[in-house]
Scaffold this active site. Structure first.
Site, PDB file in Angstrom:
ATOM      1  CG  HIS A  72      -2.265  -0.937   1.219  1.00 17.25           C
ATOM      2  ND1 HIS A  72      -3.232  -0.460   1.645  1.00 17.25           N
ATOM      3  CD2 HIS A  72      -2.492  -1.772   0.543  1.00 17.25           C
ATOM      4  CE1 HIS A  72      -4.247  -1.476   1.251  1.00 17.25           C
ATOM      5  NE2 HIS A  72      -3.526  -2.457   0.500  1.00 17.25           N
ATOM      6  CE1 TYR A 200      -5.483   4.546   8.740  1.00 16.18           C
ATOM      7  CE2 TYR A 200      -6.013   4.038  11.093  1.00 16.18           C
ATOM      8  CZ  TYR A 200      -5.434   3.710   9.893  1.00 16.18           C
ATOM      9  OH  TYR A 200      -4.344   2.824   9.980  1.00 16.18           O
ATOM     10  N   PRO A 292      -4.345   0.793  18.525  1.00 15.10           N
ATOM     11  CG  PRO A 292      -5.943  -0.701  18.078  1.00 15.10           C
ATOM     12  CD  PRO A 292      -5.269  -0.081  19.219  1.00 15.10           C
ATOM     13  CE  LYS A 296       3.912   3.442  13.355  1.00 17.01           C
ATOM     14  NZ  LYS A 296       4.083   2.703  12.265  1.00 17.01           N
ATOM     15  CE1 TYR A 384      -0.258   3.121   7.460  1.00 18.77           C
ATOM     16  CE2 TYR A 384      -1.499   4.279   9.507  1.00 18.77           C
ATOM     17  CZ  TYR A 384      -1.133   3.049   8.496  1.00 18.77           C
ATOM     18  OH  TYR A 384      -2.130   2.253   8.203  1.00 18.77           O
TER      19      TYR A 384
HETATM   20  P1  FAS Z   1       1.246 -11.072  22.366  1.00 22.18           P
HETATM   21  O1  FAS Z   1       0.439 -10.701  23.351  1.00 22.18           O
HETATM   22  O2  FAS Z   1       0.763 -11.135  20.832  1.00 22.18           O
HETATM   23  O3  FAS Z   1       2.117 -12.685  22.771  1.00 22.18           O
HETATM   24  C1  FAS Z   1       2.188 -12.665  23.997  1.00 22.18           C
HETATM   25  C2  FAS Z   1       2.316 -14.450  24.224  1.00 22.18           C
HETATM   26  O4  FAS Z   1       2.663 -14.598  25.434  1.00 22.18           O
HETATM   27  C3  FAS Z   1       0.920 -14.985  23.856  1.00 22.18           C
HETATM   28  O5  FAS Z   1       0.816 -16.051  22.867  1.00 22.18           O
HETATM   29  C4  FAS Z   1       0.483 -15.202  25.361  1.00 22.18           C
HETATM   30  O6  FAS Z   1      -0.321 -16.505  25.420  1.00 22.18           O
HETATM   31  C5  FAS Z   1       1.495 -15.623  26.015  1.00 22.18           C
HETATM   32  N1  FAS Z   1       1.694 -15.697  27.408  1.00 22.18           N
HETATM   33  C6  FAS Z   1       1.547 -14.560  28.252  1.00 22.18           C
HETATM   34  N2  FAS Z   1       1.324 -14.816  29.558  1.00 22.18           N
HETATM   35  C7  FAS Z   1       2.174 -16.014  29.501  1.00 22.18           C
HETATM   36  C8  FAS Z   1       2.772 -16.778  30.393  1.00 22.18           C
HETATM   37  N3  FAS Z   1       2.772 -16.451  31.675  1.00 22.18           N
HETATM   38  N4  FAS Z   1       3.575 -17.876  30.161  1.00 22.18           N
HETATM   39  C9  FAS Z   1       3.674 -18.174  28.911  1.00 22.18           C
HETATM   40  N5  FAS Z   1       3.154 -17.576  27.856  1.00 22.18           N
HETATM   41  C10 FAS Z   1       2.420 -16.592  28.308  1.00 22.18           C
HETATM   42  N6  FAS Z   1      -1.357  -3.989  16.529  1.00 22.18           N
HETATM   43  C11 FAS Z   1      -1.555  -3.387  15.465  1.00 22.18           C
HETATM   44  O7  FAS Z   1      -0.448  -3.121  14.845  1.00 22.18           O
HETATM   45  N7  FAS Z   1      -2.691  -3.301  14.724  1.00 22.18           N
HETATM   46  C12 FAS Z   1      -3.721  -3.741  15.408  1.00 22.18           C
HETATM   47  O8  FAS Z   1      -4.769  -3.640  14.668  1.00 22.18           O
HETATM   48  C13 FAS Z   1      -3.680  -4.260  16.447  1.00 22.18           C
HETATM   49  N8  FAS Z   1      -5.025  -4.930  17.121  1.00 22.18           N
HETATM   50  C14 FAS Z   1      -4.901  -5.520  18.201  1.00 22.18           C
HETATM   51  C15 FAS Z   1      -6.179  -6.057  18.900  1.00 22.18           C
HETATM   52  C16 FAS Z   1      -6.151  -6.658  20.191  1.00 22.18           C
HETATM   53  C17 FAS Z   1      -7.261  -7.331  20.802  1.00 22.18           C
HETATM   54  C18 FAS Z   1      -4.667  -6.733  20.581  1.00 22.18           C
HETATM   55  C19 FAS Z   1      -4.564  -7.679  22.040  1.00 22.18           C
HETATM   56  C20 FAS Z   1      -3.642  -6.292  20.356  1.00 22.18           C
HETATM   57  C21 FAS Z   1      -3.700  -5.735  18.896  1.00 22.18           C
HETATM   58  N9  FAS Z   1      -2.547  -5.097  18.404  1.00 22.18           N
HETATM   59  C22 FAS Z   1      -2.468  -4.612  17.172  1.00 22.18           C
HETATM   60  C23 FAS Z   1      -1.371  -5.388  19.003  1.00 22.18           C
HETATM   61  C24 FAS Z   1      -0.777  -6.668  18.792  1.00 22.18           C
HETATM   62  O9  FAS Z   1      -0.594  -6.860  17.384  1.00 22.18           O
HETATM   63  C25 FAS Z   1       0.603  -6.733  19.422  1.00 22.18           C
HETATM   64  O10 FAS Z   1       1.362  -5.662  19.233  1.00 22.18           O
HETATM   65  C26 FAS Z   1       1.332  -7.947  19.206  1.00 22.18           C
HETATM   66  O11 FAS Z   1       0.631  -9.180  19.360  1.00 22.18           O
HETATM   67  C27 FAS Z   1       2.616  -8.122  20.152  1.00 22.18           C
HETATM   68  O12 FAS Z   1       3.063  -9.411  19.860  1.00 22.18           O
HETATM   69  P2  FAS Z   1       3.863  -9.888  21.600  1.00 22.18           P
HETATM   70  O13 FAS Z   1       4.687  -8.853  21.812  1.00 22.18           O
HETATM   71  O14 FAS Z   1       4.345 -11.287  20.858  1.00 22.18           O
HETATM   72  O15 FAS Z   1       2.625 -10.029  22.351  1.00 22.18           O
HETATM   73  C1  PHB Z   2      -6.198  -3.819  10.582  1.00 20.44           C
HETATM   74  O1  PHB Z   2      -6.092  -4.004   9.435  1.00 20.44           O
HETATM   75  O2  PHB Z   2      -6.339  -4.597  11.516  1.00 20.44           O
HETATM   76  C2  PHB Z   2      -5.534  -2.475  11.071  1.00 20.44           C
HETATM   77  C3  PHB Z   2      -4.898  -1.762  10.219  1.00 20.44           C
HETATM   78  C4  PHB Z   2      -4.451  -0.497  10.710  1.00 20.44           C
HETATM   79  C5  PHB Z   2      -4.801   0.000  11.861  1.00 20.44           C
HETATM   80  C6  PHB Z   2      -5.172  -0.892  12.948  1.00 20.44           C
HETATM   81  C7  PHB Z   2      -5.611  -2.228  12.280  1.00 20.44           C
HETATM   82  O3  PHB Z   2      -4.317   1.014  12.431  1.00 20.44           O
END
Ligand code: FAS
Ligand code: PHB
Length: 389
Positions: A72, A200, A292, A296, A384
């Site tokens: 994109h 957005y 989100p 980032k 971005y």
């Molecule tokens: P994660 O949270 O992904 O992974 C952590 C892992 O550790 C999990 O698998 C968990 O099960 C495990 N864990 C936790 N406690 C533990 C323990 N005590 N023992 C062993 N394992 C354990 N980012 C974007 O850029 N765009 C988005 O749109 C976006 N939407 C999101 C929506 C939601 C609902 C959430 C929660 C996050 C979103 N994020 C988004 C952010 C997300 O993408 C995170 O930045 C990304 O998953 C970070 O990755 P990790 O650091 O690996 O953490």
């Molecule tokens: C998504 O596609 O999930 C998405 C894209 C951009 C954002 C947040 C989420 O800023």
């Protein structure tokens, strides 16, 4: 059991770190509390910065992303009826890749299988011990049995709700937090995306985002009150509200259909300093959370992994500890720039319960600057796409 680097958490941070270290001959064990299927069922981020694309290539997991991902070159921001396009390539020579976090995680798991990396799923009661001793160790339970993992280093990749951050003494940790008074209701639907690029939307009824995963899988979000539950929102109610928050001519093109995923995520900005304490290092959501809006979260997590993996490889392969010594300060520099960008876009694009007419005027002026100023668009594009962080 013994390894060189114990990784707590098998999300994108833990998987990528394990992949990069094992490819460099550094042995790891990943401890994950959920099953692989559970981890793979998560629907989260969708946008990869160029730096993240480079890291996937370095890790040998970029093939499917290049085949199925969508480059994109810009995105839209709307204020009521006005559509403002920020052209990343024109403004800063960069682009982003639309490729879901779910797919990145799947690609990493398959690559980890190919190299025989060690993952232990469904662990419980993970505890970090002797962080300041010569040799730390991790204890955990699995299937009713207790286990001990001796190691040189421990990396907390266990997300916001993990245990690692709490192993750093309370009087050492400095935590910064902003909890937003709303959440995002997100859906997936097997429908053609509204436009080829993300939109957005800042609307008097609240924020909306039109994103996608591919040409027949749309990812849409609307801002909802924190009190809302997923069951409060039927598909029809979502489509009606989503449509109302878009410019009329754009909304007229919306193709609706049954949702195949629906969830509400709270929004917060959070940073825990430092990201190192003795033999413990933190990566990703274990140390920081961003709303989100700025796309980032995943990219920042993998940016930490890029830094720490290089530092650990230099430690083991070149007996050079400069990267480890400087990791926390260097990672936090990028973290705080990403936190600021995510906070500023969230503030510009959402309707806050305590906002008044003055606040909305400020939002309009900021959006108007993006419409009229090359400099404003370049600054937005640089943050971005990640090149400016
Ligand atoms: P994660 O949270 O992904 O992974 C952590 C892992 O550790 C999990 O698998 C968990 O099960 C495990 N864990 C936790 N406690 C533990 C323990 N005590 N023992 C062993 N394992 C354990 N980012 C974007 O850029 N765009 C988005 O749109 C976006 N939407 C999101 C929506 C939601 C609902 C959430 C929660 C996050 C979103 N994020 C988004 C952010 C997300 O993408 C995170 O930045 C990304 O998953 C970070 O990755 P990790 O650091 O690996 O953490
Ligand atoms: C998504 O596609 O999930 C998405 C894209 C951009 C954002 C947040 C989420 O800023």
């Amino acid at each position: 059991m013994r390894t060189q680097v114990a990784i707590i958490g098998g999300g994108p941070s833990g998987l990528m770190l394990s992949q990069l270290l094992n490819r460099a001959g550094v042995r790891t064990v990943v401890l994950e509390r959920k099953t692989r299927d559970y981890v793979l069922a998560r629907v989260r981020a969708g946008i990869l910065e160029a730096g993240t694309v480079d890291l996937l290539e370095q890790a040998g997991v970029a093939q499917r992303m290049h085949a199925e991902g969508q480059p994109h070159h810009g995105c839209y921001l709307t204020d009521d009826q006005q559509m403002i396009r920020v052209d990343f390539t024109e403004s800063c020579g960069q682009q982003v890749m639309v490729y879901g976090q779910t797919e990145v995680t799947r690609d990493l798991y398959e690559a980890q299988d190919r190299i025989g990396a060690t993952h232990i799923h469904e662990v419980e009661n993970v505890a970090i011990n002797d962080l300041k001793a010569a040799a730390p160790h991790v204890t955990f339970d699995r299937g009713g049995q207790s286990h001990r993992l001796d190691c040189d280093m421990i990396v907390g990749c266990d997300g916001f709700h993990g245990v690692s951050r709490h192993a750093i003494p309370k009087d050492v940790r400095r935590e910064y937090e902003r909890v937003y008074p709303f959440g995002w209701l997100g859906i997936l639907s097997e429908t053609p995306p509204l436009r080829p690029e993300l939109i957005y939307a800042n609307h008097p009824r609240g924020f909306a985002l039109a994103s996608m995963r591919h040409e027949m899988l749309s990812r849409y979000y609307i801002q909802v009150p924190l009190s809302d539950k997923v069951e409060d929102w039927s598909d029809d109610a979502f489509w009606d509200e989503f449509r109302r928050r878009l410019p009329d001519d754009v909304a007229a093109d919306l193709v609706t259909g049954p949702t195949i995923e629906k969830s509400i995520a709270p929004l917060r900005s959070f940073v825990s300093e430092p990201m190192r304490w003795g033999h413990l290092f933190l990566c990703g959501d274990a140390a920081h959370i961003v709303p989100p809006t700025g796309a980032k979260g995943l990219n920042l997590a993998l940016s930490d992994v890029r830094l720490l993996s290089a530092a650990l490889i230099a430690h083991y392969n070149d007996n050079d500890d400069s990267g480890l010594e400087g990791y926390s300060a260097q990672a936090l520099q990028r973290v705080w720039k990403a936190v600021r960008f995510s906070w500023s876009v969230t503030t510009m694009m959402h309707r806050f319960p305590d906002h008044d007419a003055f606040d909305h005027r400020m939002q309009q002026v900021e959006l108007q600057a993006l419409a009229n100023s090359d400099t404003a668009r370049r600054l937005f594009a640089e943050s971005y796409t990640g090149v400016g962080l």
